[in-house]
Design a protein around this motif. Structure first.
Motif, PDB file in Angstrom:
ATOM      1  N   TRP A 182     -30.310 -21.997  38.635  1.00 54.11           N
ATOM      2  CA  TRP A 182     -30.786 -23.128  39.447  1.00 54.11           C
ATOM      3  C   TRP A 182     -30.403 -22.919  40.915  1.00 54.11           C
ATOM      4  CZ3 TRP A 182     -29.505 -27.080  42.675  1.00 54.11           C
ATOM      5  CH2 TRP A 182     -30.345 -28.194  42.707  1.00 54.11           C
TER       6      TRP A 182
ATOM      7  N   PRO B 111     -35.171 -30.764  37.881  1.00 57.41           N
ATOM      8  CA  PRO B 111     -33.871 -31.460  37.867  1.00 57.41           C
ATOM      9  C   PRO B 111     -32.940 -30.788  36.861  1.00 57.41           C
ATOM     10  CG  PRO B 111     -35.661 -33.025  37.657  1.00 57.41           C
ATOM     11  CD  PRO B 111     -36.279 -31.676  37.581  1.00 57.41           C
ATOM     12  N   TYR B 112     -31.662 -30.719  37.198  1.00 59.64           N
ATOM     13  CA  TYR B 112     -30.707 -30.066  36.307  1.00 59.64           C
ATOM     14  C   TYR B 112     -30.079 -31.117  35.390  1.00 59.64           C
ATOM     15  CZ  TYR B 112     -26.789 -27.311  34.716  1.00 59.64           C
ATOM     16  OH  TYR B 112     -25.896 -26.643  33.928  1.00 59.64           O
TER      17      TYR B 112
ATOM     18  N   CYS C 276     -32.752 -22.238  44.263  1.00 58.30           N
ATOM     19  CA  CYS C 276     -32.622 -23.029  45.493  1.00 58.30           C
ATOM     20  C   CYS C 276     -32.484 -22.122  46.702  1.00 58.30           C
ATOM     21  CB  CYS C 276     -31.355 -23.880  45.419  1.00 58.30           C
ATOM     22  SG  CYS C 276     -31.687 -25.525  44.884  1.00 58.30           S
TER      23      CYS C 276
ATOM     24  N   ALA D  26     -28.208 -28.986  47.196  1.00 58.59           N
ATOM     25  CA  ALA D  26     -29.433 -29.688  47.606  1.00 58.59           C
ATOM     26  C   ALA D  26     -29.298 -30.185  49.033  1.00 58.59           C
ATOM     27  CB  ALA D  26     -29.681 -30.861  46.661  1.00 58.59           C
TER      28      ALA D  26
ATOM     29  N   VAL E 138     -24.691 -29.063  42.293  1.00 56.86           N
ATOM     30  CA  VAL E 138     -26.139 -29.249  42.463  1.00 56.86           C
ATOM     31  C   VAL E 138     -26.419 -30.079  43.710  1.00 56.86           C
ATOM     32  CG1 VAL E 138     -28.110 -30.476  41.509  1.00 56.86           C
ATOM     33  CG2 VAL E 138     -26.786 -28.953  40.070  1.00 56.86           C
TER      34      VAL E 138
ATOM     35  N   HIS F 150     -33.722 -36.850  41.708  1.00 64.49           N
ATOM     36  CA  HIS F 150     -34.694 -35.758  41.659  1.00 64.49           C
ATOM     37  C   HIS F 150     -34.033 -34.392  41.587  1.00 64.49           C
ATOM     38  CE1 HIS F 150     -34.650 -38.060  45.387  1.00 64.49           C
ATOM     39  NE2 HIS F 150     -34.287 -36.949  45.943  1.00 64.49           N
ATOM     40  N   TYR F 151     -32.721 -34.329  41.586  1.00 63.92           N
ATOM     41  CA  TYR F 151     -32.082 -33.031  41.333  1.00 63.92           C
ATOM     42  C   TYR F 151     -31.335 -33.052  40.016  1.00 63.92           C
ATOM     43  CZ  TYR F 151     -33.205 -32.298  46.133  1.00 63.92           C
ATOM     44  OH  TYR F 151     -33.901 -32.174  47.293  1.00 63.92           O
TER      45      TYR F 151
ATOM     46  N   ASP G  39     -31.709 -31.775  52.155  1.00 63.78           N
ATOM     47  CA  ASP G  39     -32.184 -33.097  51.768  1.00 63.78           C
ATOM     48  C   ASP G  39     -31.033 -34.095  51.863  1.00 63.78           C
ATOM     49  OD1 ASP G  39     -33.161 -35.336  50.700  1.00 63.78           O
ATOM     50  OD2 ASP G  39     -33.670 -34.517  48.737  1.00 63.78           O
TER      51      ASP G  39
ATOM     52  N   ALA H  13     -30.096 -36.648  49.098  1.00 65.15           N
ATOM     53  CA  ALA H  13     -29.535 -36.213  47.811  1.00 65.15           C
ATOM     54  C   ALA H  13     -28.238 -36.929  47.515  1.00 65.15           C
ATOM     55  CB  ALA H  13     -29.314 -34.705  47.837  1.00 65.15           C
TER      56      ALA H  13
END
Length: 1951
Positions: free
Chosen positions: A850, A862-863, A854, A881, A877, A897-898, A887, A890
């Motif tokens: 993941w 999403p994780y 990125c 992000a 994560v 959304h992650y 973002d 986040a």
């Protein structure tokens, strides 16, 4: 459960058994006996309440019984630490007679007594309680504010009072207005139950019952009744007092805040929610008080209620415990009124539905007016004289008039009542209640009803909106006693049979086996027949008898005899009566004091033992897996699973720590349906010999000789497999042994048992364990755990036929995952049973994959994560992000959304912990993403230790952000952020900033040590607490500070040097000497004012010692024989009271040493009061000083009153001025009253004439000005305006020193209207400016308006002023008042009034001195016109003077007839002095060079003038005055700077003692000297309006002629300069050595109308300019870490630094030396090495590292890894590499990258040797490479190219190249064959497995399944492949290596 084998199997071994005795017991014996205390007691506590007979009798009886029994009690709780970290010990509160002992003891019994309390009468109860003190008493008390302070207290209940002792050391005693039966601690405070005395039941008709429950929210608050809110039948809720004496509290809990009560009449338990009262409820209760019924009415209603009660007792089992208020207080007299109707029996059935509305127990009304009969004892401000005992029978106590009702504070709401059973026993009150949680977090309220031997458990939970609790069903458990075990969410139950059983919630876990207790049943069965009858009485019909008899046969187990006591006997019998079985052996007979997981067992032989219930798991890995599995299973199954595990794990003789995992795997797989016996790898799991009861014992081996099977067993064991993959095995080049496949295992395939508990949940459990596996990968300390876990995962993946997962595990651990392994067959039918959860994904989620996506900028899914378990995954994560994808949302809100949250469907509580994640604190300034990331990470609690355990590839983006922030931090970040980014300087700054204003934070850093040599003689001069260290940095070149001390000391005799003339007789000579001494004393007496300035705020007094005040020494020593010269010899006339003001000033100087931050209280101030009357003046000064530094506000009003009534003039002056200064600008009413008494004008005209000394009046007037400063208060201004021109009274009242009073009124008026100019609201009718102008220039006196006109009707009989204004008196005050009102307003018209006269005629009318004031006032109004040059100064002089005046250095006089030269000359010097003084005000504290030069020129001119022949015209006195004014102006401009030229001027003036030099001039010169070194160089002057007003008072340019002269200006006002001083010294302190040092700072000024924005470099420690002029301050490199303080956002941060001693922590960069050691910067290491960068890397000597860094870890690294030894051979190259890595890290200031460099290097070397058994490190290297090539990183580098290198640019390409080469070589040497067989899905040979995995990982090769799905087989050329691979996100370089295999030509490829 009569099946014994089952019982035996689920036995739980309890941990260490210890004898238990309360710690307090033995301490009691050693404690000083209570008898001695009783002798000391003056009056027994029982008499505190003047109670009448009954209560006294009851009390004394109670006391007697206590003494007889000498009972003891104790309670334990989990240790509470002050700081808030977890502590694992017990705290005990032990009570015996009148002692309470609080001890703290750890598990291993190292206990200590923490505090012991002894009180006067026997202690009834002692308890812990936390009181909350809300900071502001707001109406919304029920909203839990964050600004509450919690006071942790211990409360001790005695017969008549309760003592409360807080941990901080405060003690309170609250008298109790009634007898208390019980006290309970609540969340809010204490709850009291009033004990109901016997004759109160039933109440006699005319009385009402009093409330029975009361609360006290703080020991200083009143005790108030509790109210209850209950819903009515028709929905109308009522609020009423709790007044039912049948209601008893049995339990009270703080979180959740609930109360459990027991109704003795109905035998029901009820649960209530306890909360604060809402305001509207208070009003309802209090409203009834207004409608007071007549006594007759009360009587009728109460007889009615009695009637009702008798009715309802029979038929309605549910009765209301509360009074029915609505009816009682109704006004109606008739019984038939509707409100009365509600009580009629007709609706009692309906009432039975609602417990709270039923008419039962509707006890008598009671009117709120009477404010119960115990009001007088409650702690209330309105004490009443009548005191009634709670049970006095006199009826008059009920109708005490004029008392207001007590406002209730707490309220209870009904939550739940147990249901009514038909066989309800009369006396079933719960003897023990507790709240417990089961293993899955469900809560139960359990209460033990001892008479029925049952524990009732009620399940409850919070409603979704958290507003209330919802109660569920009741479960009964047979129990004789029970106790919660909070540590592991279970509870212990002591069964009637004497067995201890562990329950979780209501699920039975198993019996507890206690190793230490003997098993008494063996001895018992021989001696005595088994008792039968008592057993029957215990057993209930529902349970068969053999349940009770069963345990007695289990001979092996511990089976105590059941205690034989039936319910009827329970209440009256004591334990002694049960001793029939005493001799049979011990058995457990009660449980008590549960804390965490420890509980005490009371044994039948009166001893106690404390046991520990074992934890649910100790290994981190097992804990994680249990948590995960628990989170995913339905609650019931989860509890069963945990129970099974707990039994297996804690069986007697259970496994050790190491085999815990093996046991867990076996247990889990058994529950999933595996037969672990048949599965080869689980069978061989090593339990270290101990056999768990879950696993059937292995067949015993008959032969001792051993066999081949043993060898095979060893080869197939876990141990062997781990050993094979161990690096040591590689290093020793051991060949892998071939294991012969065990023959029997393949003959039949294994299948699973689908009926087991967890079978259907296997996929869910597998997925959760996989997520935990990913989570553990992010912790480099959990490597062992990952290896253990992966074996289990592979087995499950193989059985669930999840190819993708098997491939994934193979890539991670090629060595562990061998291809041939046993699989269990799960047939299709069974697979259908399995429950595949929605979150299960076919592709294995991989955190590294993941992150990699990125970094490459591909889209990511999403994780999945488990809330509360996979917190690290979530953190990584989100941080990636934020930082890589940029973002910002986040981390700011839900991170949906992650992340993809996984929960089992019915789970609620996991989400809650997660929602309250910290959002950003907006207070901190955040600009870039890196800053956002770092601040967010500290908000979620991420620390450096967490960062170190992250794998290096994952940690790299975070480290990069940290590196960026370290370079450019903001100065106002919280401490945690600064710790994370590694800026100790900032974190220390933040930490100091958070300290309470307690002891000075300067303390340890800037210790003030005086060189010991000077100590002896300079001991008492009052200047020895100065901070030498900083002063020696500021003035390092010379000894000017010593010189200042010498000039200002007044504690040693002066040297009287008079030469005896031959013609003078001895007597004349002595007189001459004494006259000379008198002259010198004028100077000595003036010194203290200057000394006060010099030592301002430099000392923190010790609260136990008096403040040392240096003696004022007015004697002299005459050389050569050093004989003493004394003024008191009577040879010459000495003025009386000469030293009186001098000692006042001396006291002020001593008091001003005290820093405002010191801790001082009222007692210390009074303690300093001198015993001898001579020192009263000094003490008066000391009081004034305390006011100036703000401490006088702490002085109690009582003491202030004491001081003022003494009538000592000086004390009154000091006190009034001090108090006013402390309350500056507050308009404080109390102080206004205090001052008004001393000002006749502010008293009403009819008031008594008070004889107030004149100077005290002056002080009071100035005080009014200070208290009302800047408020433009109309009445005050009006009175002060009139007072400026107050005429002398007829009887000589106000005739002496009128000038100072008028001046004071003017100054005060100026302060009140300070800077308001023409916008004086509402004062236009007073014509303030016109009136002042008239006072200034003279004219007819206006008719006196206002209330004081009566007093001034008749003129004074002595002073003939006529009806014109006496300008000589009123002019100075009026002039300065105008100046202050129009300060800085640039109002031309007013300024023109103040223009100096320009004709000779007019000049003759003005006193030259007043010209100085006029010029000063005019310039202050035209503030912006002041320019620092002599041209501007001269422009103030009128033309006539300029043309005709003598220049300041003329030698002879011009002759002129019609002009008075004297007038012109005097006017000239005074005008220039006035202009110069205004220049001083304008540039005060600025060190402005132009202003300094200009003023210095005029000062030297005046000096020359004094010695010029023309001096006589101007007059020496005038010149001296002007010179003093100039000196003060110079000192103002250079305040605090210690400028040498000004110091020389002051020293020159100090030496002049004869002639015109009087006390006043000395005062001025030494004030100048003090200002120059204000506060030892730490303080400077401010130019705010308030400061200018204070300075005008202090520096008023008319100086006293002699030491007692207060005619023109009160001397005490000279000290008001303190109000203008502000700390502006910035002292850099090296954070490592904690010493002050030099640092270069860059100050940026804001642009103004005179200059553009400019920067200036200063070498700190330095005085900063005024903060409002600045834009920012930077600590500049290159030596120290940069640090920016941005003032455009507000100056508060810098102000707080300056006020705490100005300490700015700085940190040296690596390889740099401080400015002290290396002033020019030529010795730093970087300077030497910067010339040729690359060649020196080899030449770097590890010894040189000490110059770079102070980190001991780096020293050792250099020592052990970088120093060559003999015969190095191969290793030299590694050493060189390490040395250059170390050098790189240290010079680039990122030593934390050292482990990363080395890890990468080691990994690459391992790959080259083909020894990678796990591909973990390769992943990390891949992530590192991807990070540096990621787009976000490239953009950052391009944005600021000059940023330091985070990682060496040459290192990574080399490493990358080496990896590529190694893998390509492998491919050519036959790796392509195994790669091809992998891609086509055939088995590969084992030797190639690990390299193949490395290749797959490094080149991100898709799995064979993905390739097949992509249809790649048919491709014919490379371009087709490229297209098809586009979706698989595979890099082209990898594709080039795969192409030959995929394009069907498998010959080895050469690139």
């Amino acid at each position: 459960m009569s099946d014994h084998s089952d019982e035996r199997a689920t036995m739980i071994a309890a941990g260490d058994l210890q004898e238990f005795a309360p710690r307090g017991r033995e301490h009691c014996r050693r404690h000083p006996s209570a008898l001695t205390l009783q002798l000391r007691r003056l009056q027994p506590a029982s008499e505190l309440c003047s109670s009448d007979g009954a209560a006294g009798l009851v009390g004394s009886l109670r006391e007697v019984t206590i003494h007889e029994r000498q009972r003891e009690s104790w309670q334990l709780r989990k240790g509470v630490s002050d700081v808030g970290e977890e502590v694992d010990y017990d705290e005990e509160l032990y009570v015996a007679s009148n002692m309470v002992i609080w001890s703290k003891g750890s598990k291993n019994q190292a206990s200590t007594v923490y505090k012991a309390f002894t009180v006067d009468s026997p202690v009834l109860q002692a308890l812990w309680c936390d009181f909350t003190i809300p900071q502001e008493k707001s109406e919304k008390a029920d909203v839990s504010g964050s600004d509450e302070i919690v006071e942790k207290c211990i409360c001790i209940l005695q017969n008549s009072c309760i003592n409360v002792h807080s941990i901080e050391g405060k003690d309170y005693i609250a008298a109790l207005p009634f007898q208390v039966a019980n006290v309970w601690p609540t969340k809010y405070g204490l709850l009291f139950e009033r004990s109901s005395s016997s004759h109160e039941v039933p109440p006699s008709p005319p009385r009402e019952p009093l409330p029975t429950m009361f609360s006290m929210l703080h020991p200083l608050d009143e005790i108030t009744p509790l109210v209850c809110k209950s819903g009515g039948v028709f929905g109308s809720a009522r609020v009423q007092y709790v007044a039912d004496y049948t209601l008893r509290i049995v339990y009270l809990n703080a979180e959740p805040s609930i109360v459990m009560t027991y109704d003795t009449v109905q035998s029901l338990h009820t649960v209530w929610a306890l909360r604060r009262v809402k305001p509207e409820e208070q009003n309802t209760v209090l409203k009834f008080s207004e409608q007071m019924g007549t006594p007759q009415h009360m009587a009728t209603s109460s007889s009615l209620t009695a009637h009702l009660r008798s009715l309802s007792k029979g038929d309605s089992p549910v009765g209301s415990p509360f009074q029915n208020y609505s009816s009682i207080h109704s006004q109606s007299r008739s019984v038939s009124s509707p409100s009365m109707q509600s009580r009629s029996p007709s609706i009692s059935n309906m009432a039975a539905l609602s417990r709270s509305h039923s008419p039962a127990l509707g006890v008598h009304s009671f009117s709120g007016v009477q404010r119960f009969n115990f009001s007088s004892n409650a702690q209330s401000p309105k004490r009443h004289s009548i005191t009634h005992s709670p049970n006095s029978t006199s009826s008059d106590s009920f109708l005490i008039p004029e008392t207001e009702p007590i406002v209730p504070e707490l309220c209870i709401d009904h939550l739940w009542t147990e249901t009514v059973t038909n066989m309800r026993e009369k006396n079933s009150q719960a003897s023990k209640v507790f709240i417990t949680t089961d293993l899955c977090g469900q809560k139960f309220l359990c209460f033990l009803v001892e008479s029925q031997l049952q524990l009732r458990c009620v399940k409850f939970q919070e409603s979704n909106d958290k507003s209330q609790l919802i109660f569920g069903s009741v479960t009964n458990i047979q129990a004789k006693d029970a106790a919660p075990v909070q540590g592991i969410d279970t509870l212990l139950v002591l069964e009637g049979s004497g067995n201890l059983v562990l329950y979780s919630g209501v699920v039975r876990v198993g019996k507890v086996f206690i190793p230490g207790l003997p098993a008494p049943s063996l001895t018992m069965s021989n001696q005595m027949p088994r008792p039968s009858t008592p057993l029957d009485s215990v057993s209930t019909p529902s349970k068969p008898l053999n349940k009770h008899l069963g345990p007695l046969e289990e001979g092996v187990l511990l089976s105590p005899v059941p205690e034989l006591r039936d319910s009827s006997k329970l209440h009256d019998s004591t334990y002694v009566e049960d001793c029939t079985f005493q001799q049979l052996g011990t058995f457990i007979h009660a449980l008590r004091d549960p804390v965490h997981n420890r509980v005490t067992l009371e044994l039948s032989n009166n001893t106690m033992v404390r046991i520990t219930i074992p934890e649910i798991a100790t290994s981190e890995l097992v804990k994680r897996c249990l948590q995960g599995v628990k989170a995913i299973l339905p609650k019931e199954i989860a509890v069963q699973m945990l129970v099974k595990w707990y039994n297996a794990y804690n069986a007697p003789g259970g496994p050790s720590y190491h085999s815990e995992w093996n046991l867990f795997v076996t247990c889990l797989m058994n529950m999933m349906g595996y037969n672990t016996e048949r599965l080869s790898w689980t069978r061989n799991l090593d339990f270290e010999g101990s056999l768990s009861p879950v696993i059937a014992p292995k067949k015993a081996r008959p032969s001792e000789t051993g066999s081949d099977e043993d060898w095979e067993y060893l080869l197939s064991s876990d141990y062997h497999r781990n050993f094979e993959s161990h690096p040591v095995a590689k290093a020793l080049r051991l060949d892998p042994l071939e294991v012969l496949a065990p023959k029997d295992d393949f003959s039949q395939s294994l299948s699973l048992d689908s009926s087991t508990l967890l079978f259907t949940h296997i996929p869910a459990i597998f997925f959760v364990l996989h997520l935990i596996y990913e989570e553990l990968k992010l912790n480099s300390l959990m490597g062992e755990g990952i290896r253990s876990l992966v074996v289990l995962l592979v087995q499950l993946a193989r059985d669930l036929k999840l190819e993708a997962y098997i491939d994934y595990y193979y890539r991670d651990y090629p060595a562990l995952v061998k291809t041939s392994r046993q699989a269990c067959v799960i047939d299709q039918v069974q697979t259908g049973f399995m429950h595949h959860p929605s979150f299960f994904s076919a592709e294995p989620p991989s955190i590294f994959q993941w992150l990699s996506s990125c970094l490459k900028g591909e889209g990511v899914q999403p994780y999945p994560y488990l809330p509360g378990i996979c917190e690290r995954s979530k953190l990584v994560v989100l941080s990636v992000a934020l930082y890589i994808l940029g973002d910002e949302s986040a981390v700011s809100n839900e991170a949906s959304h992650y992340l993809y949250k996984i929960t089992s469907g019915q789970r609620k509580q996991q989400i809650e912990q997660d929602d309250n994640r910290c959002s950003f604190r907006h207070s901190t300034s955040v600009s870039s993403l890196a800053e956002k990331l770092v601040i967010w990470m500290t908000n979620v609690g991420f620390t450096l230790r967490d960062l170190e355990s992250l794998p290096f590839g994952v940690a790299l983006p975070i480290r990069d952000a940290i590196y960026y922030c370290r370079e450019q931090p903001a100065s106002d970040w919280p401490e945690a952020v600064c710790l994370l980014i590694g800026r100790q300087d900032l974190s220390k700054q933040a930490c100091e900033g958070n300290l309470q204003k307690g002891k000075s934070s300067v303390g340890p850093v800037l210790s003030s040590d005086i060189p010991s040599g000077t100590e002896s003689e300079e001991d008492e001069d009052g200047m020895n607490d100065m901070n030498e260290e900083v002063m020696s940095l500021i003035w390092s070149e010379d000894l000017r500070v010593q010189e200042v001390r010498r000039l200002l000391q007044s504690a040693r005799p002066v040297r009287v040097n008079v030469v005896q003339m031959p013609e003078a007789s001895d007597h004349e000579y002595i007189e001459e000497k004494e006259n000379r001494l008198l002259q010198l004393c004028q100077r000595t007496m003036a010194l203290p004012v200057g000394r006060g300035m010099f030592t301002l705020f430099s000392y923190h007094p010790v609260p136990t010692e008096q403040l040392p005040i240096p003696k004022l020494n007015l004697t002299g020593r005459a050389p050569p024989r050093n004989t003493t010269v004394d003024l008191n010899s009577g040879n010459i006339d000495v003025p009386p009271n000469m030293a009186c003001w001098a000692s006042f000033h001396n006291g002020v100087a001593a008091g001003l040493k005290i820093a405002p931050a010191s801790q001082i209280d009222s007692a210390w101030i009074v303690y300093n009061k001198p015993k001898i009357a001579e020192l009263a003046n000094e003490y008066a000064g000391f009081l004034m000083a305390l006011g100036l530094n703000g401490h006088l506000t702490k002085l109690a009003t009582l003491n202030i009153h004491d001081y003022l009534t003494k009538g000592h003039e000086m004390t009154s002056i000091g006190l009034l001025l001090g108090v006013s200064a402390a309350k500056l600008g507050t308009m404080d009413m109390a102080i206004t009253r205090l001052l008004s008494i001393h000002i006749p004008a502010l008293l009403p005209p009819t008031s008594t004439e008070l004889d107030v000394p004149h100077n005290v009046q002056v002080a009071a007037v100035i005080g009014i000005g200070l208290v009302y400063q800047g408020t433009a208060h109309r009445h005050t201004a009006e009175v002060l305006l009139a007072e400026i021109g107050r005429p002398p009274g007829p009887e000589m009242e106000y005739c002496t020193d009128r000038e100072s009073y008028s001046l004071a009124s003017g100054l005060a008026l100026g302060m009140v209207c300070l800077g308001h100019g023409s916008n004086l609201i509402g004062m236009s009718d007073l014509n303030v400016p016109e009136q002042l102008y008239q006072y200034m220039v003279g004219g007819h006196r206006r008719f006196q308006a206002g209330m004081h006109r009566e007093k001034h009707k008749s003129p004074s009989y002595q002073i003939k002023e006529g009806d014109t204004i006496n300008v000589d008196v009123t002019c100075p005050g009026a002039t300065l008042a105008l100046a202050m009102i129009y300060l800085k307003t640039n109002n031309r018209s007013i300024a023109d009034w103040l223009q100096a006269p320009d004709t000779m005629y007019l000049l003759d009318f003005v006193k030259p001195e007043f010209l100085l004031l006029r010029t000063l006032a005019r310039c202050l109004i035209l503030w912006d016109d002041i320019l620092p040059n002599s041209k501007w100064v001269n422009s103030n002089v009128p033309q006539i003077i300029r043309e005709n005046s003598i220049s300041l250095h003329a030698t002879e006089l011009p002759s002129s007839e019609d002009l008075s030269l004297e007038t012109l000359a005097q006017a000239h010097v005074y005008i220039i002095a006035g202009a110069c003084l205004s220049l001083g005000f304008r540039f005060a504290g600025s060190e402005n060079l132009a202003a300094f030069k200009c003023l210095y020129k005029y000062a030297t001119d005046f000096l020359k003038c004094l010695s010029a022949p023309t001096a006589s015209i101007t007059g020496h006195y005038n010149l001296e005055t002007c010179l003093s004014v100039l000196l003060l102006s110079l000192a103002m401009v250079m305040a605090g700077s210690g400028n040498l030229k000004v110091l020389q001027l002051c020293r020159f003036m100090h030496k002049k003692t004869g002639g015109e030099m009087n006390y006043g001039f000395h005062l001025a010169h030494h004030m100048a000297l003090g200002l120059l070194f204000l506060g030892g160089g730490r303080y400077s002057l401010s130019t705010s309006n308030s400061s200018i007003a204070a300075l005008l008072c202090a520096l008023y340019p008319h100086f006293p002629v002699h030491s007692t002269d207060n005619r023109y200006h009160l001397q005490a006002l000279r000290h008001l300069y303190v109000l203008a001083a502000e700390p502006r010294l910035l002292t850099p302190v090296d954070v490592d050595s904690n010493t002050p040092c030099y640092a270069l700072i860059e100050v940026t000024y804001k642009g103004t109308q005179w200059y553009a924005e400019a920067t200036e470099e200063l070498m700190a420690p330095t005085l900063l300019p005024e903060l409002h002029l600045l834009k920012q301050i930077r600590v500049k490199g290159p030596r120290y870490w940069e640090l920016l303080i941005d003032l455009s956002k507000g100056t508060n941060h810098l102000k707080s630094i300056l006020s705490k001693g100005g300490i700015l922590y700085v940190k040296l960069r690596a390889g740099q030396l401080s400015y002290k050691e290396d002033p020019m910067g030529w010795r730093s290491l970087l300077a030497q090495t910067v010339t040729h960068r690359n060649s020196e890397a080899r030449a770097f000597k590890p010894e040189a590292i000490s110059a770079f860094t102070s980190d001991p870890a780096l020293f050792s690294f250099a020592d052990y890894f970088c120093k060559p030894t003999v015969n190095m051979g191969q290793k030299q190259e590694i050493l060189d590499l390490f040395s250059s890595i170390l050098y790189e890290c240290v010079t680039q200031e990122n030593p934390e990258m050292l482990p990363t460099y080395i890890a990468i290097d080691q990994a690459v070397r391992r790959l080259e040797r083909r020894e990678m058994s796990e591909t973990f490190e390769l992943w990390q290297i891949k992530l590192v490479l991807e990070f540096f090539s990621s787009r976000s990183h490239q953009e950052r580098m391009s944005r600021n190219p000059n940023r330091g290198l985070f990682m060496n640019s040459e290192f990574l390409p080399v490493m990358k190249c080496t990896i590529d080469n190694t893998l390509d070589q492998w491919l050519q040497a036959g790796g392509d064959v195994s790669l091809h067989s992998y891609l086509s899905g055939q088995p590969t040979e084992e030797s190639q497995l690990s390299m193949l995995a490395c290749f797959l990982i490094y080149h991100s090769v898709p799995t064979p399944g993905q390739l097949a799905a992509g249809g790649l087989e048919g491709s014919t050329n490379f371009s087709e492949l490229l297209l098809k691979f586009k979706q698989l996100n595979m890099p082209v370089r990898a594709l080039l290596r795969l192409a030959p295999l995929l394009l069907r030509n498998p010959q080895s490829m050469v690139l």
